[in-house]
Design an enzyme around this catalytic site. Sequence first.
Site, PDB file in Angstrom:
ATOM      1  N   GLY A  10       0.818  -1.213   0.000  1.00  0.00           N
ATOM      2  CA  GLY A  10       0.000   0.000   0.000  1.00  0.00           C
ATOM      3  C   GLY A  10       0.849   1.260   0.000  1.00  0.00           C
ATOM      4  O   GLY A  10       2.087   1.200   0.020  1.00  0.00           O
ATOM      5  N   HIS A 177      -5.744   9.034  18.495  1.00  0.00           N
ATOM      6  CA  HIS A 177      -5.246   9.333  17.149  1.00  0.00           C
ATOM      7  C   HIS A 177      -6.389   9.617  16.180  1.00  0.00           C
ATOM      8  O   HIS A 177      -6.382   9.160  15.054  1.00  0.00           O
ATOM      9  CB  HIS A 177      -4.378   8.164  16.649  1.00  0.00           C
ATOM     10  CG  HIS A 177      -3.766   8.383  15.293  1.00  0.00           C
ATOM     11  ND1 HIS A 177      -2.956   9.462  15.002  1.00  0.00           N
ATOM     12  CD2 HIS A 177      -3.859   7.681  14.137  1.00  0.00           C
ATOM     13  CE1 HIS A 177      -2.573   9.390  13.726  1.00  0.00           C
ATOM     14  NE2 HIS A 177      -3.115   8.324  13.187  1.00  0.00           N
TER      15      HIS A 177
END
Length: 312
Positions: A10, A177
Amino acid sequence: MKVAVLGAAGGIGQALALLLKNQLPSGSELSLYDIAPVTPGVAVDLSHIPTAVKIKGFSGEDATPALEGADVVLISAGVARKPGMDRSDLFNVNAGIVKNLVQQIAKTCPKACVGIITNPVNTTVAIAAEVLKKAGVYDKNKLFGVTTLDIIRSNTFVAELKGKLPTEVEVPVIGGHSGVTILPLLSQIPGVSFTEQEAADLTKRIQNAGTEVVEAKAGGGSATLSMGQAAARFGLSLVRALQGETGVVECAYVEGDGQYARFFSQPLLLGKNGVEERKSIGTLSAFEQRSLEGMLDTLKKDITLGEEFVTK
């Protein structure tokens, strides 16, 4: 020292693999895994870079060959955000991917330090913890949610705003996060001060920086290159600490004493066994204290979602 990158084909994985191939200590091994058939080719491509880091790539359903003997595993596998999505929209797909990969880690390299990059990190780390716990191999000093991107963004934006060199700014970021759970401790930067309005605006910009990239890429992806850099910084710090370097400190999202939430991002002293010490978050400004109190419900819900995904 062997580092495995899962999700290596990716955007984040390839950037991360390139940085690790260039920066891991001589004699290290790097193994790349992704379901995509291109992965062995990514490893061949990187193998032509003249550094003393051995590299191999593996593809298919089974990550085991990539995981054998790994000291550090970094997981970036999953789908990326598109415009209009927030990190929690990724949950339905990415939860299953993380669960599956961590089950393989539990079998193959249960003593490895594991860094989770796959979003939503607030939730995927809880999934990983429950999977490892179920397998009887959970060590809370060896599981990390990689929040380093929030730190490097904070460093960049503060330096821009205050005319500093970005390399001279280090902003601790606590909480989680995503969105409101990201809390940069702007009051703790030596020699820099902010009005409350500046702090509020800058905090919002740091919290929304991921969305800024998603929108700028106009449907073509999310933050991959800066995230690759952040993950490499964290992975390399971990490797240095595992090899015995002292005084290595990074913020990451880990299971702590539960004072704020079961998982919480805070400064950590890293050592030969992962987390050596969870450091205090220090004194917060009034704005930071309010922000901390205001995020905890969101953070706890994110964590419960991950726990229940495995236990139900």
